[in-house]
Each structure stands twice: as structure tokens, then as C-alpha cells.
Enzyme design. Structure first.
Site, PDB file in Angstrom:
ATOM      1  CG  ASP A   1     -10.117  -0.617   4.221  1.00 33.60           C
ATOM      2  OD1 ASP A   1      -9.784  -0.885   3.051  1.00 33.60           O
ATOM      3  OD2 ASP A   1      -9.449  -0.927   5.228  1.00 33.60           O
TER       4      ASP A   1
ATOM      5  CD  GLN B   1      -3.511  -4.761   6.201  1.00 36.50           C
ATOM      6  OE1 GLN B   1      -3.324  -3.795   5.479  1.00 36.50           O
ATOM      7  NE2 GLN B   1      -4.188  -5.814   5.791  1.00 36.50           N
TER       8      GLN B   1
ATOM      9  CE  LYS C   1      -3.801  -2.517   1.949  1.00 38.88           C
ATOM     10  NZ  LYS C   1      -4.506  -3.050   3.110  1.00 38.88           N
TER      11      LYS C   1
END
Ligand code: NDP
Length: 284
Positions: free
Chosen positions: A120, A97, A53
Site C-alpha cells: 500500500d 484493510q 482484491k
């Protein structure tokens, strides 16, 4: 013979557009999109995802802020950090995460991220907006799948689409995005009866189960499009999807490989959401 849908190629095109738009945002408004990535603990797979990322951020000209917390950090410490990042003007997107260590409640963490920075798209506010069809962010993996389907030029409206898997991050939103595009959608899961038969009726079959060799040739209609979201390891430890590729591919019109299919798209869509979060600052 199935045409291979290359997530790498589609990703490349989208990333170069994101890069251009980010540059324009910087030049015209002095805003550099910024993504904060928080990693708790030392899970090796998570470390690789986080690194990828960050690399993607560099590639498209975003600022990447990295926070590594130790395995035994408390939930309060994590929530405090999110609180600080929620207020930080340089940070447009916040990503924690997953999975988190057992002593930290994932939903509480997700709920704490400001909905405007939830790149997200896991926050209940964003999940609700997706349901309504009026959203700021789309969850990255299903959004990536939609881009892959669209890259083929195949019309979605009116098609029978079957999604195998009903998780909150893949299966459910995937079904909703296909529904918004006027597909007739069936969602299958571990309690589904006649799974093979239902799959064999699909014009577009999306598998998000997480089991190697799961989708066999007899579950696929001649000429169907097959999208393989699964990321598994086979008996030799090699990365593979849910689909028994060698036997399924000849029956398909289009199929995604693993690796190189859905995988690269997920991070690309994260970049797209971060750009969007930054553009929202100028009312775009
Ligand atoms: P989950 O484990 O959360 O969900 C799996 C789903 O598959 C569940 O809904 C489950 O049903 C269903 N399922 C399990 N066994 C069967 C069965 N025998 N028959 C029918 N359905 C079954 O996984 P995720 O949704 O998080 O991920 C799915 C896969 O996609 C994984 O391999 C994951 O690694 C991969 N993935 C890939 C990404 C990428 O970027 N390429 C991103 C995210 C995920 P039930 O609900 O009844 O238990």
C-alpha cells in the site's frame, strides 16, 4: 466535449502485462507473487474491497492469502499475525484493510508491516522514499491516476496541476507524483481560500475530497483534464464522484467517469506493487 478516460480499459492492459510478468517469474524463478489481505471486523464496504482484491489476484495469477479477524481481536493479535507474515517467504505483499476498529492504532499497524512487503506504500519508510523520488512502491490510487493521465499522452511537465484534498493516502502523494513529473502543483484543502478560482486555473484538476457535486462547471477551465478520485453516493444512493459530471464534462479535454475511472486502477496498482515486491526477491 471531454474524452472519457476509461480506467477499465487502462486496467485491462496493465493487468494483462502483470499476468505475463508473473508467469515469467514463476517459470524462470519458481516464484508466485503472494498477497496477504487482513480484514478485521465485518464492515460491508471493506468486505467488498477485500473480495475484489482477491479476485484481481486470481486474474493475474497471484496467490491470495486471506485472514479474517473478528471485530474484537486485540491489537496484539493483529501485530502477531503481521509478524508471522513478515517472515513468510510465500507472502510478498501484506495489506491490512482500513479502517480498523477504534481500539486498534492504525499507524502502529502500518509501522509493523515490513517496508519491503508494504504494497500500500503507507509505511513511513516508503512515504519518505516517495518524497525523495526514489521508491519501490507507489501508493495505489495516486499511481493509478498517473497511469490514467499518461494514457492520454498529455504532457504533465510545466502544467498547472491542482489537487483538492491532502490526505496521506491520496492528496499528498498525488501532489508529490505530479511534482516529480515537473508539474506546478497547488494543493487545496478545507481551509483553502478562493478554491473555485484556484481550480479554474488548473490544466489538470484532481479531486479527492469525498463530497458529491463538489466540483462544478465554474471551477473548471475550458479544455482542462479532470480526474475524479471521489467515491460517494448521491441522493438516490448511486455511486458518484466529486465532480458534477454532466455540467463539467463538456468543458474538459479529458475526464474520468465514476464508476469506471480511478476505482479499477487502484486495485490494478496494488497488483503491480505485489509483483514488484516479488521481483525484488530476485534483485530486480
Ligand atoms: P479524506 O477524508 O482523508 O480527505 C479529504 C480531503 O478533502 C481532506 O484533505 C479535506 O481537507 C478535503 N476537503 C474536505 N472538504 C473540503 C472542502 N469543502 N474544500 C476543500 N477541501 C475539502 O479522504 P481520502 O483522501 O481518503 O479520500 C477522498 C475521496 O477519494 C473519498 O471519496 C474516497 O472514498 C475516495 N477514494 C477513492 C479511491 C479509489 O480507488 N477511487 C481510493 C481512495 C479514496 P482537510 O485536510 O482540510 O480536512
Amino acid at each position: 466535449m471531454g474524452n472519457l478516460i476509461s480506467g477499465k480499459e487502462v486496467s485491462k492492459t496493465i493487468r494483462s502485462r502483470i499476468r505475463e510478468e508473473a508467469q515469467k517469474l514463476r517459470e524462470d524463478h519458481g516464484i508466485q507473487p503472494g498477497l496477504a489481505v487482513i480484514l478485521v471486523g465485518n464492515d460491508p464496504a471493506s468486505q467488498i474491497y477485500v473480495r475484489n482484491k482477491q479476485k484481481a489476484c486470481e486474474e493475474v495469477g497471484f496467490h491470495a492469502f486471506e485472514y479474517k479477524l473478528s471485530e474484537n481481536s486485540t491489537q496484539e493479535q493483529l501485530l502477531d499475525l503481521i509478524g508471522v507474515l513478515n517472515k513468510d517467504n510465500k507472502v510478498h505483499g501484506i495489506l491490512v484493510q482500513l479502517p480498523l476498529p477504534d481500539h486498534i492504532d492504525e499507524q502502529t499497524v502500518i509501522d509493523t508491516i515490513s517496508a519491503e512487503k508494504d504494497v500500500d506504500a503507507f509505511h513511513p519508510m516508503n512515504v519518505g522514499k516517495i518524497m525523495i523520488g526514489n521508491y519501490d512502491f507507489l501508493p495505489c490510487t495516486p499511481a493509478g491516476v498517473m497511469e490514467l493521465i499518461d494514457s492520454t499522452g498529455v504532457e504533465i511537465a510545466g502544467k498547472n496541476c491542482v489537487v483538492v484534498g491532502r490526505s496521506n493516502i491520496v492528496g499528498k502523494p498525488m501532489a508529490m507524483l505530479l511534482l516529480h513529473r515537473n508539474a506546478t502543483v497547488t494543493i487545496c484543502h478545507s481551509k483553502t481560500r478562493n478554491l473555485a478560482e484556484i481550480c479554474a486555473g488548473a490544466d489538470i484538476l484532481v479531486s479527492a475530497v469525498g463530497r458529491a457535486h463538489f466540483i462544478k462547471a465554474d471551477m473548471v477551465k475550458e479544455g482542462a483534464m479532470v480526474i475524479d478520485v471521489g467515491m460517494n453516493h448521491d441522493e438516490e444512493g448511486k455511486l458518484c464522484g466529486d465532480v458534477e459530471f454532466a455540467e463539467v464534462e463538456p468543458k474538459t479535454s479529458y475526464i474520468t467517469p465514476v464508476p469506471g475511472g480511478v476505482g479499477p486502477m487502484t486495485i490494478t496498482m496494488l497488483m503491480q506493487n505485489t509483483l514488484r515486491a516479488a521481483q525484488m526477491k530476485i534483485g530486480k
